[in-house]
Enzyme design. Structure first.
Site, PDB file in Angstrom:
ATOM      1  N   SER A   1      18.123   8.767 -45.903  1.00  0.00           N
ATOM      2  CA  SER A   1      16.828   9.327 -46.313  1.00  0.00           C
ATOM      3  C   SER A   1      16.612  10.733 -45.766  1.00  0.00           C
ATOM      4  O   SER A   1      17.203  11.130 -44.765  1.00  0.00           O
ATOM      5  CB  SER A   1      15.690   8.430 -45.809  1.00  0.00           C
ATOM      6  OG  SER A   1      15.857   7.116 -46.258  1.00  0.00           O
TER       7      SER A   1
HETATM    8  N1  SAH Z   1      18.211   3.413 -43.587  1.00  0.00           N
HETATM    9  C1  SAH Z   1      19.409   4.004 -44.132  1.00  0.00           C
HETATM   10  C2  SAH Z   1      19.271   4.395 -45.587  1.00  0.00           C
HETATM   11  C3  SAH Z   1      19.310   3.226 -46.434  1.00  0.00           C
HETATM   12  S1  SAH Z   1      19.773   3.372 -48.111  1.00  0.00           S
HETATM   13  C4  SAH Z   1      19.889   5.167 -43.321  1.00  0.00           C
HETATM   14  O1  SAH Z   1      19.243   5.546 -42.331  1.00  0.00           O
HETATM   15  O2  SAH Z   1      20.955   5.706 -43.650  1.00  0.00           O
HETATM   16  C5  SAH Z   1      19.397   1.707 -48.548  1.00  0.00           C
HETATM   17  C6  SAH Z   1      20.372   0.686 -48.056  1.00  0.00           C
HETATM   18  O3  SAH Z   1      19.849  -0.593 -48.378  1.00  0.00           O
HETATM   19  C7  SAH Z   1      21.733   0.773 -48.746  1.00  0.00           C
HETATM   20  O4  SAH Z   1      22.742   0.884 -47.805  1.00  0.00           O
HETATM   21  C8  SAH Z   1      21.824  -0.561 -49.516  1.00  0.00           C
HETATM   22  O5  SAH Z   1      23.127  -1.076 -49.590  1.00  0.00           O
HETATM   23  C9  SAH Z   1      20.914  -1.443 -48.681  1.00  0.00           C
HETATM   24  N2  SAH Z   1      20.398  -2.634 -49.353  1.00  0.00           N
HETATM   25  C10 SAH Z   1      19.946  -2.763 -50.635  1.00  0.00           C
HETATM   26  N3  SAH Z   1      19.521  -4.022 -50.842  1.00  0.00           N
HETATM   27  C11 SAH Z   1      19.679  -4.701 -49.665  1.00  0.00           C
HETATM   28  C12 SAH Z   1      19.411  -6.048 -49.242  1.00  0.00           C
HETATM   29  N4  SAH Z   1      18.871  -6.952 -50.056  1.00  0.00           N
HETATM   30  N5  SAH Z   1      19.699  -6.372 -47.972  1.00  0.00           N
HETATM   31  C13 SAH Z   1      20.259  -5.474 -47.110  1.00  0.00           C
HETATM   32  N6  SAH Z   1      20.518  -4.204 -47.457  1.00  0.00           N
HETATM   33  C14 SAH Z   1      20.231  -3.819 -48.710  1.00  0.00           C
END
Ligand code: SAH
Length: 226
Positions: A65
């Protein structure tokens, strides 16, 4: 100037120009953002953009993000250091590292095993020892370690996942983007007993939460994140 000093300056400028100037006041959040090296979490081809005012690709069609959004969501949790926090969507592990500086214990859930493994390696190298990354469908929460004083979802939910509300401690806060895959509103829920108060904070755009209490699949066209 040494490269490490230059990166420290870039990070301090990021905090002043992108975060403090836009209204983030919690000094602990500002300190964490000035301390955790974001560039370490960004893939090498984009490392020169690590302190830019933007989200960046981290592979597997996922993104780290924008720094301001990380700060905003973190400030909304209002942590003082004693909390157990759940993050859903580890991605690069950057947000988890920030939370680790501000809470007692952090559990971070990621559905893509390769991302989880990569994030674990970085957190280990940075000696962040109060953050545990687990591979799981985070839309179901983590009942074995509930309740949580703070829950942050860093992927877009079509609606608030009921298990996450259930796993929130009394007085705890849940911060997450809710809406369509193309755009969402950042919401902050606060639990008081069996009552939940909701604040709608800002329009945002996150990658989808895919799981039991999220979307069935990632429906974005392939070009979406390019
Ligand atoms: N917080 C992260 C950015 C996240 S992007 C950072 O600091 O880099 C969103 C993430 O959520 C992705 O890696 C995706 O694979 C994950 N995601 C999506 N659905 C999910 C679920 N149901 N459970 C766990 N992770 C999930």
């Amino acid at each position: 100037m040494k490269e490490s000093e230059e990166l420290t300056h870039e990070r301090e400028r990021m905090v002043e120009n992108q975060i403090r100037s836009r209204g983030i006041k919690d000094e602990r959040v500002l300190e964490a953002m000035a301390t955790i090296p974001r560039h370490v979490f960004v893939p090498s081809e984009n490392r020169h953009l690590a302190y830019a005012d933007a989200p960046l690709p981290i592979g597997h069609r996922q993104t780290i993000s924008q720094p301001f959004i990380v700060a905003l969501m973190t400030e909304l949790l209002d942590l003082d250091g004693d909390e157990t926090v759940l993050e859903v969507g580890t991605g690069s592990g950057y947000q988890a590292a920030i939370l680790g500086r501000l809470a007692k214990r952090v559990y971070s859930l990621e559905r893509i095993p390769e991302l989880a493994e990569h994030a674990r390696g970085i957190l280990r190298a940075l000696k962040v020892d109060n953050v545990e990354v687990l591979v799981a469908d985070g839309s179901q929460g983590l009942p074995e370690h509930a309740p949580f004083e703070g829950i942050m979802v860093t992927a877009a939910a079509p609606r608030v996942p009921v298990p996450l509300k259930e796993q929130l401690a009394d007085g705890g806060r849940l911060v997450l983007p809710v809406g369509e895959q193309a755009g969402q509103i950042l919401e902050c829920w606060e639990r008081q007993g069996d009552d939940f108060r909701r604040d709608r904070v800002a329009p945002v755009a996150f990658v989808p939460l895919v799981g039991e209490h999220g979307w069935d699949s990632d429906e974005r066209p392939f070009s979406w994140w390019l």
